[in-house]
Design an enzyme around this catalytic site. Structure first.
Site, PDB file in Angstrom:
ATOM      1  N   LYS A 106      28.217   4.372   2.797  1.00 35.15           N
ATOM      2  CA  LYS A 106      29.214   4.604   3.861  1.00 35.15           C
ATOM      3  C   LYS A 106      29.805   3.263   4.247  1.00 35.15           C
ATOM      4  CE  LYS A 106      30.707   8.200   6.283  1.00 35.15           C
ATOM      5  NZ  LYS A 106      30.716   9.606   5.829  1.00 35.15           N
TER       6      LYS A 106
HETATM    7  P1  NAD Z   1      39.584  13.041  11.980  1.00 32.35           P
HETATM    8  O1  NAD Z   1      39.878  11.662  12.390  1.00 32.35           O
HETATM    9  O2  NAD Z   1      40.578  13.772  11.133  1.00 32.35           O
HETATM   10  O3  NAD Z   1      39.344  13.965  13.290  1.00 32.35           O
HETATM   11  C1  NAD Z   1      38.475  13.649  14.341  1.00 32.35           C
HETATM   12  C2  NAD Z   1      38.918  14.478  15.550  1.00 32.35           C
HETATM   13  O4  NAD Z   1      37.933  14.371  16.574  1.00 32.35           O
HETATM   14  C3  NAD Z   1      40.250  14.035  16.165  1.00 32.35           C
HETATM   15  O5  NAD Z   1      41.047  15.170  16.435  1.00 32.35           O
HETATM   16  C4  NAD Z   1      39.807  13.378  17.473  1.00 32.35           C
HETATM   17  O6  NAD Z   1      40.792  13.463  18.499  1.00 32.35           O
HETATM   18  C5  NAD Z   1      38.597  14.206  17.819  1.00 32.35           C
HETATM   19  N1  NAD Z   1      37.688  13.612  18.782  1.00 32.35           N
HETATM   20  C6  NAD Z   1      37.223  12.333  18.852  1.00 32.35           C
HETATM   21  N2  NAD Z   1      36.400  12.201  19.919  1.00 32.35           N
HETATM   22  C7  NAD Z   1      36.326  13.420  20.508  1.00 32.35           C
HETATM   23  C8  NAD Z   1      35.634  13.935  21.630  1.00 32.35           C
HETATM   24  N3  NAD Z   1      34.829  13.163  22.374  1.00 32.35           N
HETATM   25  N4  NAD Z   1      35.786  15.248  21.947  1.00 32.35           N
HETATM   26  C9  NAD Z   1      36.575  16.050  21.203  1.00 32.35           C
HETATM   27  N5  NAD Z   1      37.252  15.612  20.136  1.00 32.35           N
HETATM   28  C10 NAD Z   1      37.134  14.327  19.794  1.00 32.35           C
HETATM   29  O7  NAD Z   1      38.154  13.011  11.282  1.00 32.35           O
HETATM   30  P2  NAD Z   1      37.495  14.064  10.286  1.00 32.35           P
HETATM   31  O8  NAD Z   1      37.689  13.567   8.896  1.00 32.35           O
HETATM   32  O9  NAD Z   1      37.894  15.439  10.655  1.00 32.35           O
HETATM   33  O10 NAD Z   1      35.942  13.837  10.619  1.00 32.35           O
HETATM   34  C11 NAD Z   1      35.324  14.480  11.733  1.00 32.35           C
HETATM   35  C12 NAD Z   1      33.830  14.529  11.503  1.00 32.35           C
HETATM   36  O11 NAD Z   1      33.589  15.199  10.260  1.00 32.35           O
HETATM   37  C13 NAD Z   1      33.160  13.153  11.379  1.00 32.35           C
HETATM   38  O12 NAD Z   1      31.858  13.231  11.901  1.00 32.35           O
HETATM   39  C14 NAD Z   1      33.090  12.958   9.878  1.00 32.35           C
HETATM   40  O13 NAD Z   1      32.066  12.052   9.513  1.00 32.35           O
HETATM   41  C15 NAD Z   1      32.795  14.373   9.439  1.00 32.35           C
HETATM   42  N6  NAD Z   1      33.095  14.632   8.037  1.00 32.35           N
HETATM   43  C16 NAD Z   1      34.363  14.564   7.559  1.00 32.35           C
HETATM   44  C17 NAD Z   1      34.585  14.796   6.206  1.00 32.35           C
HETATM   45  C18 NAD Z   1      35.964  14.799   5.633  1.00 32.35           C
HETATM   46  O14 NAD Z   1      36.093  15.132   4.439  1.00 32.35           O
HETATM   47  N7  NAD Z   1      37.000  14.499   6.378  1.00 32.35           N
HETATM   48  C19 NAD Z   1      33.511  15.091   5.356  1.00 32.35           C
HETATM   49  C20 NAD Z   1      32.223  15.175   5.886  1.00 32.35           C
HETATM   50  C21 NAD Z   1      32.035  14.947   7.239  1.00 32.35           C
END
Ligand code: NAD
Length: 418
Positions: A106
């Site tokens: 990561k």
């Molecule tokens: P992203 O940046 O697209 O979205 C994150 C969202 O969370 C945003 O809308 C932001 O406004 C919101 N947010 C942040 N703090 C917040 C809070 N306190 N309350 C409510 N909403 C809040 O990111 P993503 O890629 O969707 O990733 C989100 C999670 O999913 C992370 O934990 C990431 O590690 C995990 N994840 C993502 C992927 C992927 O393929 N994108 C894969 C595995 C895991």
């Protein structure tokens, strides 16, 4: 950062909990609790006004026993060395849970990307790629998108790497745009596995996800796709939130319309189809059948867990529940589908992208989605068997029991060197 909210401590506690049920020596478990190496670097770039600015960045390579290191790169002001270490460890056990041949890594840069122009972000991303070059490679370590990074950043990293190495190596990174060697279905994959796992859990509990009410915390890539797909299964998405707040509609929100509103205004807040605006905390404690935390780590701690009313939680985010929060939810019989299964669709379709890059071949979206479905359902069944056979307290522990055994077996089969 308190002990309960340090994600690296959470990871180590999760491993310790599962180790009790495993026939794996303490010395091997100790090895599996720490990253093999962590790069910490300072990136200095020129801002558009000519001033220099320095940014701290990390890449953790946690374990490579089952294959090349694999895991995303996050741009966020809250990135820390321990967070990156934890996220890299979760990748190890996630890849092992779903049985894909990767280890875990990561990376992250400490930055609020909203404060920087696209040209500044490109310079910063290329600076990071230059630092990463000796560590990464199609057979060594393959980064991917995470919070606040996406196809654009992945394309820059690929281009920087290929230029410096004087080669073509699309498989050095996944999550690319289709024309740069990306895969069909990658953008939707994390949300898709989150809801496939939820559907299986409802089925296991003798219920139907199509009858469920759903709340989604975090309306980014993972959250909004999960909302869209679960609504397509017939469920009713009653609440959604982002970092600015949340919205609620008793008869259901239209997930696509909420996304359009967020795209136009920057937030779900103010969405006209909602009955009312609610806080982030309200979204997590609503009386719904399914809760999907899809923001960041530690959203549900011990205190908040007492107020959670959902029956099933499918963790789209990594580490959204602290270990103490987990214990409270287990006591309340909340069925938690752990992140290392629920959001494993992202890395699974990254793996398909890498396989296609190596084959110089492009799969149809239907093939990608079918193969993903098979992997998530098979992994869910394997976890269920382990959960029942060992009479475990949580599905998370079942996932770690399966995953740690697979990593330990690979390590022991290889033997140690030197
Ligand atoms: P992203 O940046 O697209 O979205 C994150 C969202 O969370 C945003 O809308 C932001 O406004 C919101 N947010 C942040 N703090 C917040 C809070 N306190 N309350 C409510 N909403 C809040 O990111 P993503 O890629 O969707 O990733 C989100 C999670 O999913 C992370 O934990 C990431 O590690 C995990 N994840 C993502 C992927 C992927 O393929 N994108 C894969 C595995 C895991």
């Amino acid at each position: 950062m308190g002990t309960d909210t340090n994600p690296f401590n959470s990871l180590q506690e999760q491993i310790d909990e599962a180790a009790v049920y495993l026939d794996v020596g303490d010395d091997v478990i100790e090895r599996l609790k720490h990253p093999e190496r962590v790069l910490e670097t300072n990136l200095t770039i020129e801002r558009d006004d000519g001033e220099l600015e320095r940014f701290k960045a990390f890449r953790s390579q946690f374990n490579g026993d089952r294959g090349p290191y694999k895991g995303g790169i996050r741009y966020h002001p809250g990135v820390t060395r321990d967070e990156v270490k934890a996220l890299s460890g979760w990748m190890v056990y996630k890849c092992a849970t779903v049985g894909i041949p990767y280890g875990g890594g990561k990376g992250g840069i400490v930055i609020d990307p909203d404060e920087y122009s696209e040209t500044e972000l490109e310079r910063l991303t290329r600076a990071f790629a230059t630092e990463l070059r000796p560590l990464i490679g199609e057979d060594r370590d393959i980064p991917a998108p995470d919070v606040n990074t996406g196809q654009r950043e992945m394309n820059w990293i690929k281009d920087t790497y290929e230029t410096l190495e004087n080669t073509t190596a699309p498989g050095v990174i996944t999550g690319k745009a289709i024309d740069s060697g990306g895969s069909e279905g990658r953008v939707e994959a994390t949300g898709r596995s989150t809801v496939i796992a939820a559907r299986e859990a409802f089925d296991y509990l003798g219920e139907d996800v199509s009858d469920a009410t759903v709340a989604v915390q975090g309306y980014g890539n993972a959250g909004w796709i999960a909302a869209k797909l679960v609504a397509e299964m017939g469920a009713t998405v009653v609440a959604a939130s982002d970092s600015s707040g949340g919205v609620y509609a008793e008869d259901g929100l239209d997930p696509v319309a909420v996304k359009d509103h967020k795209r136009e205004t920057g937030s779900v807040v103010g969405f006209e189809g909602a009955d009312e605006e609610i806080t982030n905390e309200d979204v997590l404690t609503l009386d719904v059948d399914l809760l999907i935390p899809a923001a960041l780590e530690n959203a549900i701690d011990e205190e908040l867990a007492h107020d959670v009313k959902a029956d099933v939680i499918s963790e789209a985010a990594n580490g959204p529940i602290t270990p103490n929060g987990d214990a409270v939810l287990a006591e309340k019989d909340v069925y938690v589908i752990p992140d290392i299964l629920a959001n494993a669709g992202g890395v699974t379709v990254s793996y398909f992208e890498w396989v296609q890059n190596r084959q110089r071949f492009h799969w149809s979206e239907e093939r990608v989605n079918d193969e993903l479905e098979t992997i998530i359902v098979d992994a869910f069944d394997a976890l269920t068997d382990t959960y029942e056979e060992n009479d475990l307290a949580s599905f998370r522990t079942a996932a770690y029991v399966v995953a740690i055994q697979r990593v330990a077996d690979a390590y022991e089969q290889a033997g140690s060197f030197p």
